[in-house]
Design an enzyme around this catalytic site. Sequence first.
Site, PDB file in Angstrom:
ATOM      1  CG  HIS A  10      29.538 -24.779-104.685  1.00 15.48           C
ATOM      2  ND1 HIS A  10      30.283 -25.901-104.975  1.00 15.48           N
ATOM      3  CD2 HIS A  10      28.407 -25.234-104.082  1.00 15.48           C
ATOM      4  CE1 HIS A  10      29.626 -26.979-104.577  1.00 15.48           C
ATOM      5  NE2 HIS A  10      28.483 -26.603-104.028  1.00 15.48           N
TER       6      HIS A  10
ATOM      7  CB  THR B 217      22.140 -26.780 -99.076  1.00 15.67           C
ATOM      8  OG1 THR B 217      23.024 -26.163-100.001  1.00 15.67           O
ATOM      9  CG2 THR B 217      20.707 -26.491 -99.449  1.00 15.67           C
TER      10      THR B 217
ATOM     11  CE1 TYR C 230      24.098 -28.618-107.173  1.00 16.99           C
ATOM     12  CE2 TYR C 230      26.047 -29.008-105.830  1.00 16.99           C
ATOM     13  CZ  TYR C 230      24.693 -29.191-106.065  1.00 16.99           C
ATOM     14  OH  TYR C 230      23.938 -29.954-105.212  1.00 16.99           O
TER      15      TYR C 230
ATOM     16  N   PRO D 157      30.435 -25.987 -96.024  1.00 12.19           N
ATOM     17  CG  PRO D 157      30.674 -25.689 -98.321  1.00 12.19           C
ATOM     18  CD  PRO D 157      31.459 -25.962 -97.077  1.00 12.19           C
TER      19      PRO D 157
ATOM     20  CB  ALA E 181      32.855 -28.727-105.276  1.00 12.50           C
TER      21      ALA E 181
ATOM     22  NE  ARG F 197      28.465 -36.504 -94.234  1.00  3.15           N
ATOM     23  CZ  ARG F 197      28.885 -37.509 -95.006  1.00  3.15           C
ATOM     24  NH1 ARG F 197      28.059 -38.482 -95.316  1.00  3.15           N
ATOM     25  NH2 ARG F 197      30.123 -37.517 -95.468  1.00  3.15           N
TER      26      ARG F 197
ATOM     27  CD  GLN G   5      29.597 -23.473-101.298  1.00  6.74           C
ATOM     28  OE1 GLN G   5      28.460 -23.888-101.045  1.00  6.74           O
ATOM     29  NE2 GLN G   5      30.620 -24.285-101.506  1.00  6.74           N
TER      30      GLN G   5
HETATM   31  C1  LIG Z   1      23.078 -31.426 -95.623  1.00  3.07           C
HETATM   32  C2  LIG Z   1      24.278 -31.150 -96.499  1.00  3.07           C
HETATM   33  C3  LIG Z   1      24.262 -30.051 -97.340  1.00  3.07           C
HETATM   34  C4  LIG Z   1      25.388 -29.742 -98.120  1.00  3.07           C
HETATM   35  N1  LIG Z   1      25.388 -28.595 -98.886  1.00  3.07           N
HETATM   36  C5  LIG Z   1      26.524 -28.203 -99.506  1.00  3.07           C
HETATM   37  C6  LIG Z   1      26.604 -26.918-100.121  1.00  3.07           C
HETATM   38  O1  LIG Z   1      25.677 -26.089-100.096  1.00  3.07           O
HETATM   39  N2  LIG Z   1      27.772 -26.599-100.734  1.00  3.07           N
HETATM   40  C7  LIG Z   1      28.846 -27.460-100.779  1.00  3.07           C
HETATM   41  O2  LIG Z   1      29.892 -27.122-101.344  1.00  3.07           O
HETATM   42  N3  LIG Z   1      28.793 -28.682-100.182  1.00  3.07           N
HETATM   43  C8  LIG Z   1      27.682 -29.052 -99.532  1.00  3.07           C
HETATM   44  N4  LIG Z   1      27.657 -30.253 -98.851  1.00  3.07           N
HETATM   45  C9  LIG Z   1      28.876 -31.096 -98.778  1.00  3.07           C
HETATM   46  C10 LIG Z   1      29.668 -30.801 -97.490  1.00  3.07           C
HETATM   47  O3  LIG Z   1      30.204 -29.482 -97.510  1.00  3.07           O
HETATM   48  C11 LIG Z   1      30.836 -31.795 -97.281  1.00  3.07           C
HETATM   49  O4  LIG Z   1      31.703 -31.739 -98.390  1.00  3.07           O
HETATM   50  C12 LIG Z   1      30.340 -33.223 -97.096  1.00  3.07           C
HETATM   51  O5  LIG Z   1      29.276 -33.280 -96.163  1.00  3.07           O
HETATM   52  C13 LIG Z   1      31.479 -34.156 -96.624  1.00  3.07           C
HETATM   53  O6  LIG Z   1      32.009 -33.752 -95.387  1.00  3.07           O
HETATM   54  P1  LIG Z   1      31.591 -34.526 -94.001  1.00  3.07           P
HETATM   55  O7  LIG Z   1      32.041 -35.977 -94.180  1.00  3.07           O
HETATM   56  O8  LIG Z   1      32.351 -33.816 -92.937  1.00  3.07           O
HETATM   57  O9  LIG Z   1      30.115 -34.395 -93.858  1.00  3.07           O
HETATM   58  C14 LIG Z   1      26.528 -30.595 -98.085  1.00  3.07           C
HETATM   59  C15 LIG Z   1      26.514 -31.714 -97.260  1.00  3.07           C
HETATM   60  C16 LIG Z   1      25.420 -31.996 -96.457  1.00  3.07           C
HETATM   61  C17 LIG Z   1      25.479 -33.195 -95.521  1.00  3.07           C
END
Ligand SMILES: Cc1cc2nc3c(=O)[nH]c(=O)nc-3n(C[C@H](O)[C@H](O)[C@H](O)COP(=O)(O)O)c2cc1C
Length: 362
Positions: A177, A26, A182, A24, A179, A316, A100
């Site tokens: 959510h 945002t 929040y 997920p 985690a 990412r 989510q």
């Molecule tokens: C731009 C951005 C927005 C994110 N928004 C959320 C979100 O809305 N809900 C959530 O549970 N995690 C959110 N995360 C966390 C990601 O889901 C993920 O756990 C985190 O980026 C680590 O994984 P990665 O190393 O593959 O990026 C966000 C991460 C990024 C980079």
Amino acid sequence: MTSPLLLPYEGPHLTLRNRIAMAPMTRGRADDVTGVPNPLTARYYVQRAGAGLIVSEGIWADPLGKSGPGVPGLVTDAQVAGWREVTDAVHAAGGTIFAQLWHVGRLTHPITLPDGAAPVAPSAVRIESQQVFTARGDVDHVTPRALTTAEAEGVIAAFAAEARNAIRAGFDGVEIHGANGYLIQQFLAENTNLRTDRFGGSREGRIRFALDVVEAVTAEVGPERVGLRISPDNPENEIAERDPRGTYRALVDALDPLGLAYLHVIERGAYQALADLRPRWSGTLIGNYNGPEATGQGAGEEALAAGLADVFSFGRLFLSNPDLPSRFATGAPLAPFDPATVYGGGAEGYVDYPEAPVPAIR
Ligand SMILES: Cc1cc2nc3c(=O)[nH]c(=O)nc-3n(C[C@H](O)[C@H](O)[C@H](O)COP(=O)(O)O)c2cc1C
């Protein structure tokens, strides 16, 4: 050898074309007044429909649960209709998408909330060390208002109503959510939950809110359509969990018999959450590592090979590589993302990351 990430997955309640989930994320591009998703949002998710599972960006369950500008909701009929366009498009592309369900608790500001309302939280504990992004830029946090017991029950009902709306909007299921500091984790953590009612006090009290949300949501849409995301020991957003092992073992033990679609575990702190919780969870487990750099293919493959997870989620890398599964398959180079266009704005940095060129046939 085929990457284990690319193998189909057949779980108790989930059948996925591969074991790669889009985490997920945002993106802050919804209409800020109506909370309706951007018309480009369907295209954004369709571009990423090669994932075994897409988990949508966090979507608020209640106007007081909105984090900042451009975050979508799933409360009004217009919001449901907006999401229906997204899910129809993803399904037409052969994808699977969960919504989510999100409430940010203290991680917002009166500038963002209706009528300048104060943020709500388990207890009146203010964030001191960081600011919050609003339509007027970054500002200091205010002290949140502690939810009454009846209001906490109202938020649980709002999660259940959002789940019902998610299914009306055509989502295949919902991810709660729990985690990243929040509202739900604010109830789980000792430093943000100073309550003395049934939602606080002992470990059983601190996990009660999460359990009640899961139970209310499963009663609404069925356990096989419900996932929960947790981030044990994640210090982000001023969370300090004194005993993550004790808290999350108790939570997972209580949830395991419910037969949920999945548990989504973000590993971040010193506590090795995946290794500790995997043996206690009999259903599908989705792993995620949240470190300073985007998690790479190798880390996901190792987690699957070690049996720590059944499916692995990437955030990412998916943002800037819409065709991530096929890049993993072909070894095509991975594009970095542009930090300037992550949140808010329009098409740029949203739907204009190209697919990798198809490799030439020799
Ligand atoms: C731009 C951005 C927005 C994110 N928004 C959320 C979100 O809305 N809900 C959530 O549970 N995690 C959110 N995360 C966390 C990601 O889901 C993920 O756990 C985190 O980026 C680590 O994984 P990665 O190393 O593959 O990026 C966000 C991460 C990024 C980079």
